[in-house]
Design a protein around this motif. Structure first.
Motif, short mmCIF file in Angstrom:
data_model
loop_
_atom_site.label_atom_id
_atom_site.label_comp_id
_atom_site.label_asym_id
_atom_site.label_seq_id
_atom_site.Cartn_x
_atom_site.Cartn_y
_atom_site.Cartn_z
N LEU C 153 0.79 -1.11 0.01
CA LEU C 153 0.06 0.01 -0.07
C LEU C 153 0.95 1.23 0.21
O LEU C 153 0.39 2.18 -0.56
N ILE C 154 1.97 1.30 0.85
CA ILE C 154 2.81 2.48 1.01
C ILE C 154 3.67 2.99 -0.32
O ILE C 154 3.65 3.62 -0.96
N SER C 156 3.79 0.68 -3.14
CA SER C 156 3.53 0.53 -4.66
C SER C 156 2.45 1.55 -4.88
O SER C 156 2.32 2.33 -6.00
N VAL C 157 1.27 1.46 -4.19
CA VAL C 157 0.14 2.29 -4.57
C VAL C 157 0.26 3.54 -4.16
O VAL C 157 -0.26 4.55 -5.02
N ASN C 158 0.75 3.98 -3.08
CA ASN C 158 0.96 5.20 -2.62
C ASN C 158 1.71 5.94 -3.18
O ASN C 158 1.75 7.22 -3.73
N GLN C 160 4.45 4.86 -5.31
CA GLN C 160 4.54 4.12 -6.58
C GLN C 160 5.77 4.14 -6.90
O GLN C 160 6.56 4.32 -8.01
N ALA C 164 4.23 -3.96 -7.08
CA ALA C 164 3.54 -4.83 -5.82
C ALA C 164 3.75 -6.27 -5.85
O ALA C 164 4.05 -6.86 -4.71
#
Lengths: 300, 520, 310
Positions: C153-154, C156-158, C160, C164
């Protein structure tokens, strides 16, 4: 092999026996251990006094407050830390969840301790082929990947809290057994034990009177550290769908249920995560401190 | 000094708490911005939960297989996205007599390796399916009504049947009946074929890494004009749903299969992602062990049906993504009775029935569920709450899913009630009803009713579809009345799709069709 | 010495034999692979019989075991029920990914543990020590699946920064290695700290100091080098259990490793793959332990020939 730094400390304390006990100084010098103890006390109290602390029934689902946000973040709900996906009060579940986690940790360690201590004492004291046999058993345990072992066993036995306790206990006895075996082996060469043997003391008596008291502290240290590990293992098993009955509130269950809500309802993952972290950190810090105090050469 | 240290500690804890909560808050903020996709021109990446590991159609029954393999293989008969049967590799078919079915094959079709598709290929496929090789896999059993396939001329084949089979055409659109290349398999062996599949479909598989990904490229010689439109499709196998979602949110995949209902919230109102829902033939119920007290009494079974508020479960837990069902089949299934209404939520009626049946307050009921199904776990928790309301105490046992399926259910040891999920892939109640209610079947350890047996027999011995429908109406009424299970819902499948993907239509039965799909 | 090695080797073979018995018979208690295979179909009893025969499941169990054992001796682990591929090939293929992940985890653990451990030891009893300890323990205070999901979440998603999941290059190794390495780093930091403390109090350190060498030179050149030996030994012992611990990380990060393969195989009751995978993992663990034991006894002859590992 004791590090000299410790020796110096002890000498300092010994040469000034009349020095007053100053709680402030004690706390300062042992900050990490005491901090750990504090955390442990918090979670143990939650477990013991759950019915009085928890504001709501942890198992009662109220569909109307499904995923209600926590009131501490300013939301207008009756749930202090919010509610979960079927509307159960998260705070109450976390409080009750302490019971499951600590139960798994405590009883799992107890079982591992009993089995490991007995086998370790036998192995170290009797030696010879018994020692060989038990140590080979230990090797087998160690070479068997734990999680896979657990999955296979639970496929046969089904899931449930006591089955987790048994699996953990029967897998982790090795740590205790090896520890105790090593200590017994070096202890039994000591003069006074040899002397006790020479005067015809019974084996049980020698073990009980001379050997066991010497290894108790190591056992306790290891036990404390294992409790922390077991709590995490319970969560991992639940993640794989092999945890406790889903109606029973457990931290592992709450965490693995919440993984898909993390970005839409952060409280469902955050608070159980903090709860588990506080408890595990507490046991680890406290166990570490115990080891420094009583048994600095212990390898885990 | 001492003060300083304690305040340090306090600060640390506060920071930690802040870090935990702010991370997640930021995440949700971040989720709402647009997702850019780079470097994938005319290429689609699909994130799917499972790797079937074996691409040979006769060795599989996995939905994961069909999601990918529908693009690689084709059968004589095809089912379009609306589930209607239509010509596939066969242009037409007719019954020569009750037990002979003749197909006219499409001309000019070639396999991905250049081999021609013709009557010999069809014969080879079914000889293989019905022969020794097929005996090692699960598909053969579905096609035992075919005695042999006879080549009439290069583009005509006859299926000679050994018994009437009312659902044969439907089954010919199934996994096991897709046509495979004879020369390729003879030259390379079955083992090679397992991981290097060759078919006639719109895409050919050019690389496959187990547990990682399968890469499909455009079949330039595809027999349908102008399709497929994509040059390349990559399927990535990502078992963990939250990871799959993360890949979608980072633009690494364009389509996510099996979005969990709990994830819908974080996808709603997203500027570049949308959720597509589609009804499936998959149904879920809590099946009773009808030999165990008190569930040997149909009033008690009915009472449980009345006690559960299906609407609330669908609305609250499934987020509305589910359909109520009256019998153990979905609306898509042939044999579903539209006039039959699911049991309404009526706890008073339930209490009354329980009282009539003499069931004591606080009677314990064991419910067995598979441990790996998070959604159903929640549902069962709510069911246990409803049961408590009418005076039954539910104990939920969550067990390993395969132990449940292969051992506990058939031996009748899965408690008083257990989760029964069913794929319903033939889309015809025949398969489901027979396996569920015919005495002695694997899935039916306890239920027996003479009238049901008779109806099942009658339905199987005619190919007259109208007559069969009539029989099914009777059968469903009888089953509804006897309530061998508490029917909960039929599943609605959720797909999340990036806006750059055009013409994607989610499949009812996991068989993803990508010929018409384009990307921007 | 030679006698010791031979004895330990024999022990290891015995251990592996015992494991093969346990795994072989216990998975056969978990349910019938043929029923799982036919879960959605409508098989006739004859069909089931013939599949059983083809898979060699119709023989009596002890016979099946002996066949398994005979093939094991030549490293032939049979063929997967599900894919028909030789299991040896599958396991070797997947073992590469798992080993890579395990090495990544060890690397991350060292990266965290060495600075933290050294600093805690040098600044013993200060706030640095206290926070160092807490920092190194926090890594092992979360369940690893949760840590993995949070990392995704931190980072990869957040942010980037990193992919992931997947297995396509070095950048794919980073997050799973961190998730795995964090667990090990806490224990490792503890060990580094205590062996540093031990060495810091030695005579030669005071000598070096009195010669006027800079403090960090003393620490790095003299103390740290000596503290390295027990640390490496520890890693050797832990490496085996690290291999078994990758299961969950592999699941979260879609890493195509042995653990995920075995879990899949358990779900499908693919006996040869479960057996083969577990035996190979056990073999590596036993081998690593054996090497640690032997090198131990070479370094420190006091360890007697009957003793087990540490």
């Amino acid at each position: 092999m004791e590090p000299a730094v410790y020796e110096q400390e002890e000498q300092v304390q010994q040469t000034k026996p009349k020095k007053k006990f100053r709680p402030g100084l004690f706390l300062l010098k042992n900050a990490s251990g005491m901090f750990g103890l504090l955390l442990v006390i918090v979670s143990v109290s939650c477990a013991l006094f759950a019915p009085w602390i928890a504001p709501m029934d942890p198992t009662e689902a109220q569909l109307t407050s499904r995923l209600a946000p926590p009131s501490i973040s300013g939301a207008d709900t009756e749930h202090l830390l919010g509610a979960d996906q079927i509307g159960r009060d998260l705070f109450s579940r976390i409080i009750y969840g302490a019971r499951i986690s600590l139960m798994v940790g405590f009883f799992g360690v107890l079982l591992a301790m009993v089995v490991g201590t007995i086998l370790g004492l036998i192995s170290g004291y009797v030696g010879k082929w018994m020692d060989d046999l038990i140590m080979r058993l230990a090797d087998i345990q160690l070479a068997f990947p734990f999680i896979l072992f657990a999955i296979i066993i639970m496929s046969v036995l089904g899931t449930g809290i006591w089955k987790i306790v048994i699996i953990l206990g029967l897998t982790y006895w090795v740590g205790f057994a090896r520890l105790i075996r090593g200590q017994v082996m070096s202890l039994k060469e000591l003069e006074y034990i040899q002397a006790a043997k020479a005067v015809g003391g019974s084996h049980l008596r020698i073990i009980g009177k001379h050997i066991f008291p010497n290894v108790v502290s190591s056992i306790l240290v290891l036990g404390t550290l294992f409790i922390a590990e077991f709590i995490l293992l319970e969560a991992s098993l639940t993640f794989l769908g092999l945890g406790v009955d889903p109606t029973i509130p457990s931290w592992g269950g709450m965490l693995s249920d919440s993984r898909n809500y993390i970005s839409s309802a952060w409280w469902t993952a955050t608070f159980p995560g903090i709860a588990i972290m506080i408890t595990v950190l507490g046991f680890n810090l406290f166990g570490d401190w115990l080891r420094d105090k009583f048994d600095p050469n212990l390898d885990v | 000094m001492k003060k300083a240290k304690w305040s340090f500690m306090l600060l640390f804890v506060v920071l930690l708490l802040a870090a935990c909560s702010s991370d997640t808050e930021e995440t949700s903020a971040e989720n709402d911005s647009e997702i850019e996709v780079e470097g994938r021109e005319n290429e689609l990446v699909v994130g799917v939960p499972g790797d079937p590991q074996n691409w040979d159609p006769i060795d599989t029954f996995l939905l994961d297989w069909s999601t990918v393999a529908t693009s690689v293989f084709e059968g004589l008969v095809d089912r379009n996205l609306d589930l209607e049967l239509q010509p596939g590799l066969a242009e037409s078919w007719e019954y020569v007599d009750d037990q002979t079915l003749q197909f006219k094959l499409r001309e000019g079709v070639t396999f991905h390796n250049g081999e021609p598709f013709n009557a010999d290929a069809v014969k080879f496929t079914f000889d293989r399916l019905l022969g020794e090789e097929g005996a090692q896999g699960p598909q053969q059993a579905n096609y035992t009504s075919i005695d042999n396939v006879e080549v009439v001329d290069e583009y005509t084949v006859n299926f000679n049947l050994n018994e009437k089979d009312p659902v044969l055409l439907t089954k010919l659109a199934g996994y096991g009946a897709v046509i495979v290349p004879p020369k390729y398999i003879e030259e390379n062996g079955d083992e090679h074929f397992n991981t290097n599949p060759v078919g006639t479909g719109p895409f050919k598989m050019t690389s496959y890494e187990q547990d990682s990904k399968a890469v499909l490229e455009k079949n330039e010689d595809y027999w349908k004009d102008g399709v497929p439109k994509l040059n390349k499709v990559t399927f990535r196998f990502i078992p963990e749903a939250s990871t799959r979602l993360a890949e979608l949110q980072t633009g690494e995949i364009d389509v996510m299969k099996r979005v969990e209902i709990s994830q819908v919230e974080s996808l709603k109102d997203h500027p570049s992602l949308s959720i597509q829902e589609v009804g499936t033939p998959t149904v879920y119920s809590l099946r009773f062990n009808t030999e165990k007290e008190p569930f040997d009494d149909k009033r008690v079974r009915q009472a449980v049906n009345y006690a559960i508020d299906k609407d609330a479960i669908i609305e609250e837990i499934l987020g509305g993504y589910g359909e109520k069902i009256s019998t153990f089949q979905s609306e898509l299934s042939f044999g579903n009775n539209p006039d039959l209404k699911p049991y309404p939520y009526d706890p008073e009626k339930a209490k009354q029935l329980l009282e009539e049946a003499g069931v004591a307050e606080g009677t314990e009921v064991d419910i067995y569920i598979p441990g790996n199904d998070g959604n159903f776990k929640e549902i069962t928790q709510v069911v246990s709450y409803y049961l408590e309301e009418v005076g039954l105490k539910a104990n939920i046992e969550s067990v390993d899913s395969n132990t449940l399926i292969s051992d506990l259910i058939p031996s009748g040891e899965a408690g008083h009630m257990y989760r029964q999920g069913w794929g319903g892939w033939t889309l015809d109640f025949d398969n489901t009803a027979y396996l569920m209610y015919h005495e002695g079947e694997h899935w039916n350890p306890s239920f027996y009713d003479e009238e049901v047996e008779e109806l099942l027999e009658a339905e199987r011995t005619t190919v007259d579809q109208e007559k069969r429908e009539e029989i099914f109406m009777k059968l469903t009424e009888r089953l509804h009345e006897l309530a061998p299970e508490a029917n909960l819902y039929s599943e609605v499948a959720l797909y999340a799709v990036h806006d750059r993907v055009k013409n994607f239509q989610p499949p009812h039965e996991d068989r993803m069709r990508l010929e018409e799909v384009t990307v921007e | 010495m030679l006698q010791f090695i031979i004895r330990r080797l024999l022990h290891s073979i015995l251990v592996l034999l015992a494991i093969s018995v346990i795994i072989f018979f216990s998975i056969r208690l978990t349910g019938d692979p043929v029923t799982v295979m036919f879960a959605a179909g409508e098989p006739s009893p004859e069909a089931i019989e013939s599949v059983r025969e083809n898979l060699g499941l119709d023989e009596p169990l002890p016979v099946q075991y002996l066949v398994f054992l005979k093939n094991l001796a030549t490293f032939d682990l049979g063929e997967s029920f599900r894919t028909g591929l030789p299991v040896t090939e599958m396991v070797v293929d997947k073992m590469g990914a798992t080993l890579l992940l395990a090495f990544g985890g060890v690397f991350v653990a060292m990266l965290i543990a060495f600075p933290v451990g050294i600093l805690s030891a040098v600044k013993r009893g200060t706030a640095v020590d206290f926070f160092g300890r807490i920092f190194s323990l926090i890594g092992i205070s979360f369940p690893n699946f949760w840590l993995g999901i949070m990392l995704i979440l931190i980072f990869s998603v957040n942010l980037q920064w990193l992919p992931a999941s997947g297995y396509d290059g070095i950048e794919y190794l980073i997050l799973p290695s961190i998730a795995l390495g964090m667990i090990l780093s806490g224990i490792l930091a503890r060990l580094v700290r205590s062996s540093m403390l031990e060495n810091l109090s030695q005579q030669y350190v005071s000598t070096a100091r009195s010669k006027g060498l800079k403090e960090w030179v003393v620490i790095m050149r003299h103390t740290f080098r000596n503290a390295l030996i027990p640390t490496i030994t520890f890693l050797g012992i832990q490496f085996g259990s690290l291999l078994g611990g990758t299961v969950i990380i592999e699941q979260v990060f879609s890493w195509p490793g042995v653990g995920r393969m075995i879990i899949d195989a358990i779900n499908q009751r693919d006996y040869p793959v479960i057996q083969g995978g577990v035996i190979m993992l056990a073999m590596i663990m036993v081998l690593v332990n054996l090497l640690v034991d032997i090198s131990y006894s070479l370094i420190d002859p006091r360890i007697k020939a009957g003793g087990g590992s540490s």
